[in-house]
Write a protein that holds these residues in place. Structure first.
Motif, PDB file in Angstrom:
ATOM      1  N   ASP A 181      -7.739  -5.120 -13.372  1.00 40.64           N
ATOM      2  CA  ASP A 181      -7.555  -4.224 -12.223  1.00 40.64           C
ATOM      3  C   ASP A 181      -7.578  -4.987 -10.910  1.00 40.64           C
ATOM      4  N   LEU A 231      -4.359  -6.990 -10.527  1.00 37.44           N
ATOM      5  CA  LEU A 231      -3.242  -6.147 -10.110  1.00 37.44           C
ATOM      6  C   LEU A 231      -3.329  -5.813  -8.624  1.00 37.44           C
ATOM      7  N   ASP A 232      -4.543  -5.572  -8.134  1.00 37.39           N
ATOM      8  CA  ASP A 232      -4.728  -5.332  -6.696  1.00 37.39           C
ATOM      9  C   ASP A 232      -4.251  -6.538  -5.886  1.00 37.39           C
ATOM     10  N   LEU A 256      -0.420  -6.966  -5.875  1.00 35.59           N
ATOM     11  CA  LEU A 256       0.263  -6.008  -5.011  1.00 35.59           C
ATOM     12  C   LEU A 256      -0.003  -6.265  -3.534  1.00 35.59           C
ATOM     13  N   THR A 257      -1.268  -6.464  -3.169  1.00 33.42           N
ATOM     14  CA  THR A 257      -1.600  -6.603  -1.742  1.00 33.42           C
ATOM     15  C   THR A 257      -1.202  -7.964  -1.187  1.00 33.42           C
ATOM     16  N   ASP A 260      -1.697  -1.215 -17.836  1.00 36.68           N
ATOM     17  CA  ASP A 260      -1.558  -0.335 -16.679  1.00 36.68           C
ATOM     18  C   ASP A 260      -0.114  -0.435 -16.201  1.00 36.68           C
ATOM     19  N   ASP A 261       0.463   0.679 -15.816  1.00 38.42           N
ATOM     20  CA  ASP A 261       1.859   0.688 -15.378  1.00 38.42           C
ATOM     21  C   ASP A 261       2.056   0.034 -14.016  1.00 38.42           C
ATOM     22  N   ARG A 262       0.947  -0.373 -13.364  1.00 40.17           N
ATOM     23  CA  ARG A 262       1.064  -0.874 -11.999  1.00 40.17           C
ATOM     24  C   ARG A 262       1.812  -2.197 -11.895  1.00 40.17           C
ATOM     25  N   GLU A 267       5.127  -2.022 -10.514  1.00 40.65           N
ATOM     26  CA  GLU A 267       5.246  -1.747  -9.080  1.00 40.65           C
ATOM     27  C   GLU A 267       5.298  -3.038  -8.257  1.00 40.65           C
ATOM     28  N   ALA A 268       4.999  -4.164  -8.874  1.00 38.98           N
ATOM     29  CA  ALA A 268       4.907  -5.433  -8.141  1.00 38.98           C
ATOM     30  C   ALA A 268       6.298  -6.024  -7.971  1.00 38.98           C
TER      31      ALA A 268
END
Length: 523
Positions: free
Chosen positions: A237, A240-241, A244-245, A264-266, A269-270
Motif C-alpha cells: 500500500d 503504491l502511494d 502515484l504521488t 490492488d487495482d491502483r 492508475e499509475a
C-alpha cells in the motif's frame, strides 16, 4: 570510474535536481554535501582508508547515505541483511573483520547479540534516530555534524573494493562477494542501457541495499541524475502511494513484489510508470500478462544475473515473450555447457538442448572471486568462467529460457523434469495465488514432482487442493509424466529477505501443511 567521482560529477551537472524523493527530499547538491560529511564521520569513527564497515540499517535514505559516504571515504561498504540470524551475522562480521558496525534501532538487539559471540568484536556506532541512541555508543550523525564542509581528501581507485555483499547461506556458510568501483559502475551503466532507464527517471528504491538489485537502482539513479524514492521496507500500500504521488516511472522489483502490488487495482492508475524490470526469480507468464494489461509499459525487461556478475542475459521482450531471459547483456558473454558438475567450458551442449549457464569473468561487471573462500572459488570458477548452477535452453531465435537450478532438477522414474515449466502451467489456474514445484522422496518414483500451493484466502484448503489437481489433469496441458504426483496446500511459500523463493526449504520438509493429497482427508 569510481563511484565517489560519479556522484560528484552528477552534482556538478544538476545541483538543483531532486536526488532523493519521498517525505524528506534532497537535491543533488544537498545529498552530495551530506555524503561528504558522513565520509568524514566514518574516518573520525575509525573506518580508515582501505578498511571495511558493516551497515546494519533497515534501509531508505540513511543507509543509502552511508553507502555513498563509504565510497567517498575509500571504505568498503558491507550492508548486511536485516533478516539474518544472530549466529550467521556473527559469522559474517567475524569473516569480514570490519573497522566498525553501524546500527539503527531496528537492529540494535540483533547486532549486540551477534557481537557478544565474537571474541574481539569491532566497535559499535549509532546510525539510527538520535533520540534512540544508547548511552555510550558513538553517533555517526553527531560526528557528521562536527565534520568540515569540505571534500574528503582521499582518491578512491576504480579497482578498490566498493561493496561486499554476502550471498544467502541456504546451502552452507554465507559467501562474501567483493565488488570493485569499476564493476559497480559498469553494472549501473548496463542497467541504464538494458532497462531503457532515461535521464531524470524517478525510481522506487525499495529493493534492499544488501541485494545487488537495490544497489543497481540507487547507482543508476545517481548516474542518470534521476530521483531515487526510498522505501525502507516493502509495504504494497505504501509503495503504491509512492508510485502515484512521486510519479514513479521505473520499477525494478522481484516478482513477489509485483504480485503484491497487483492485489490492488491502483497500479493501473499509475500512468507515470513506463519501464518495468524484474530479476531475482522467474516470473510466471500469467503475472507478466496481468502486469502488461494493468500498466501498458513501454518496456518490460527480464534481467537474469547474480551478485557475482550483475548481468548474464537480458530479455527485453517480456511483453511478447513473457519469462524469456533473452541474450547476453551489454558487457556479458555466456555459454550453455553440460550440466555435469565437472564439465569444462568447452563442453557446449548441442543446439536446442538444456545446459548449465556459465558466464565469462572477463566481463567488467564481474567479481574476481569470493572473500576468503578458495573452496567456493574452486566450485564456481573454472578457466575464467563462472558456473551459475542454473539450467537453461536456447529457443530457435537464440533467446534463453531459464528452467531452474541444477540442484533443483527432479529425477522422477529416471526422467529429468524441470520445476519452472510445471509451475508456469499450474500458475494459470484461477484458484492459485502462488505455486512452487519441488522434489519430495517417493518409494516408487525416487523423487515425486510435488506442487506446493497457496490458494485464494476465501477458499478452504481442501477445495483448493481438489480444483488445482483437476486443473493440472484437464486444463494445464501437462503430459502425465510432468503432472505432480503430490499436491500440498500451504499457508505461505518460504522466501528470502528480498523475496527469492527458498525451494530447498520445501524439499527439506520445512512447511506447514493445510492440505495434502498424501493424507487421506485434507483439512
Amino acid at each position: 570510474m569510481d563511484l565517489a567521482t560519479a556522484l560528484r560529477w552528477t552534482t556538478e551537472r544538476y545541483p538543483h535536481r531532486r536526488a532523493v524523493g519521498g517525505p524528506a527530499p534532497m537535491t543533488y547538491a544537498a545529498w552530495d554535501a551530506r555524503t561528504e560529511r558522513y565520509a568524514h564521520a566514518l574516518h573520525d569513527l575509525g573506518a580508515v582508508e582501505g578498511s571495511r564497515a558493516v551497515f546494519m540499517l533497515q534501509g531508505g535514505e540513511p543507509l543509502a547515505t552511508l553507502h555513498l559516504a563509504a565510497q567517498k571515504a575509500r571504505v568498503t561498504s558491507l550492508p548486511l541483511s536485516t533478516r539474518i540470524g544472530t549466529a550467521e551475522l556473527a559469522y559474517c562480521i567475524g569473516d569480514c573483520d570490519p573497522a566498525l558496525v553501524a546500527v539503527d534501532e531496528h537492529n540494535y538487539d540483533l547486532v549486540v547479540g551477534a557481537l557478544a559471540m565474537i571474541e574481539d568484536p569491532p566497535p559499535l556506532v549509532w546510525a539510527g534516530h538520535p533520540d534512540h541512541a544508547p548511552a555510550g555508543v558513538p553517533s555517526v550523525a553527531r560526528a557528521a555534524d562536527r565534520a568540515p564542509d569540505t571534500t574528503v581528501p582521499v582518491s578512491p581507485r576504480a579497482d578498490d573494493i566498493s561493496v561486499m555483499l554476502y550471498t544467502s547461506g541456504t546451502t552452507g556458510r554465507p559467501k562474501g562477494v567483493p565488488r570493485t568501483h569499476s564493476a559497480e559502475h559498469h553494472a549501473a551503466l548496463a542497467h541504464l542501457v538494458q532497462t531503457g532507464h532515461g535521464p531524470g527517471e524517478a525510481s522506487l528504491g525499495v529493493m534492499p541495499l544488501f541485494h545487488t538489485m537495490g544497489l543497481r537502482t540507487l547507482l543508476a539513479s545517481v548516474l542518470s541524475a534521476g530521483t531515487w524514492v526510498p522505501q525502507a521496507r516493502f509495504d504494497a500500500d505504501e509503495a503504491l502511494d509512492l508510485i502515484l504521488t512521486e510519479e514513479i516511472s521505473a520499477l525494478y522489483l522481484v516478482p513477489t513484489m509485483y504480485w503484491a502490488l497487483m492485489q490492488d487495482d491502483r497500479l493501473g492508475e499509475a500512468r507515470s510508470v513506463r519501464n518495468l524490470a524484474y530479476a531475482g526469480a522467474s516470473m510466471t507468464p500469467t503475472l507478466a500478462r496481468r502486469l502488461v494489461e494493468a500498466v501498458g509499459p513501454d518496456r518490460f525487461v527480464n534481467h537474469y544475473g547474480s551478485t557475482e556478475i550483475y548481468t548474464f542475459t537480458v530479455g527485453p521482450e517480456n511483453i511478447s515473450k513473457p519469462g524469456c531471459a533473452g541474450r547476453a547483456g551489454l558487457f556479458s558473454r555466456i555459454r550453455l555447457v553440460d550440466p555435469d558438475p565437472d564439465a569444462t567450458p568447452d563442453q557446449i551442449v548441442p543446439e536446442g538442448e538444456r545446459g548449465q549457464v556459465i558466464a565469462s569473468l572477463e566481463s567488467p561487471e564481474a567479481f574476481a572471486g569470493y572473500w576468503n573462500r578458495p573452496d567456493a572459488d574452486a566450485k564456481a570458477i573454472r578457466d575464467g568462467w563462472y558456473y551459475t548452477n542454473d539450467l537453461a535452453v536456447a529457443d530457435e531465435d537464440g533467446d534463453l529460457w531459464v528452467s531452474g537450478r541444477v540442484d533443483d532438477m527432479i529425477n522422477s522414474g529416471g526422467e529429468n523434469l524441470y520445476p519452472e515449466e510445471i509451475e508456469h502451467a499450474l500458475a494459470a489456474s484461477p484458484d492459485v495465488q502462488e505455486v512452487i514445484v519441488a522434489a519430495t522422496p517417493h518409494d516408487k518414483w525416487g523423487q515425486a514432482v510435488t506442487a506446493f500451493i497457496v490458494g485464494r484466502p476465501e477458499d478452504p484448503a481442501a477445495t483448493t487442493l481438489a480444483k488445482v489437481e483437476q486443473f493440472a489433469r484437464d486444463e494445464a496441458g501437462l503430459p502425465s509424466l510432468k503432472r505432480p504426483k503430490r499436491y500440498v496446500v500451504v499457508d505461505q511459500i518460504p522466501k528470502s529477505a528480498v523475496g527469492k523463493i527458498l525451494r530447498r526449504r520445501l524439499t527439506a520438509g520445512e512447511f506447514e501443511t493445510l492440505a495434502d493429497t498424501e493424507e487421506g482427508t485434507p483439512l
